[in-house]
Design an enzyme around this catalytic site. Sequence first.
Site: not given
Length: 428
Positions: A153, A179, A194, A296, A423
Amino acid sequence: MKIIKGGVCAPKGFSAGGIRCGIKMSSQKKDLALIYSENICDTAAMFTKNIVKAASVQLTQKNIENGKLHAIIANSGNANACTGEQGMDAAKRMVQSIADELQIDPSKVAVASTGVIGVPLPIDVIEKNIGALKNSLTADEQGHLNALEAIMTTDTRKKEITVEIEINGKTVRLGAMTKGSGMIHPNMAASHATMLTFITTDAAVNSSVLNVCLQNAVTRSFNRLTVDGDTSTNDTIIIMANGEAGNTPITGFEKHDPRIYADLRGLEENNNLKIFYNALEFVCISLAKMMARDGEGATKLVTVTVNGAKNEENAVILAKSIASSSLVKAACFGADANWGRVLCAMGYSGAVFSPENVDVSYKSEIGEITVCQNGKSVSFSEEKAKEILSSCDEIEILVNMKEGISQVSVWGCDLTYDYVKINGDYRS
């Protein structure tokens, strides 16, 4: 143990594939993956302990109760979580469609999803492309890479590892992909953006042994990982073993309740089990560190090592509290040796310790500097500390408790402006 290439297709008898079917129309990446073994596999799995569980988690928990699988089908772009009966129906249709295509029992198929929560899964586009997914299967590294891309993702790096070991004179391989970049604070138990992790092996090893090995390996790897403190609704790790390596079946733990054992009883007197377990733990730790490094917006992998603790449990609590602290993570981003934030995070962790014993140091490839001794400040060069924290993309916070002999490492990352940007518009 030797690191090789090939991923989940490196072990004998496994194939994989991935395609784009348009689950998230704004994305042009592959979004549907498949891992398959023609021979039935002994299987173990762990899932999120979040009370809110995706439909894929609930269905897979049921399907792996007998410890056998043929295949894993997984999608990105949609978590299929908080979608009610419609979501469970979609998960079942996803499993049934690939089972029909492969001509296998649908109860021998695991399903996993990752992406946006609360949005209905467009199952029609999956069903329309299920033949293409089957046709994408190949037993080579490209098949592995296609499947890996399809589960990613917000990941910016491929996270994969393959190892080769020898058991009873037979070559045994473990191939893995994972992932996960955000919404990463795994808290998984047997029955667990996730974390999805899929591991294949051609070892002959039954599901009861796999369960104990996986629980211990996850305890020492993914459950010691934190990116942002959010435990996902979809966290899943599955290992499949088809026995095609031809080794004498690996046994062990039969006399023990299959729970997590801190001392891993049974390893020292069973060399084959020890070799296999050590390889599995190495795979899981390697993947966990890759996930932390790819957090991230992250610019640094941050390892927190607590040593001299009373016991392993205390060390984990303390290290994870430090690694999870937003203030500590922000200081790492700013290359600020703000050790007070480290002690503060330890203080609210819930672990009992003596603050007046604690030493804190920062370390990277270019050196190490002590910034706190016996719970108090020591004279140190701010310039040197900043250089240590800013010159490398991997740094370590070292904490000495001086209360025992236990040592534990936990992996995390820094907190940057980009985390908020990613986000803030994730659903788009």
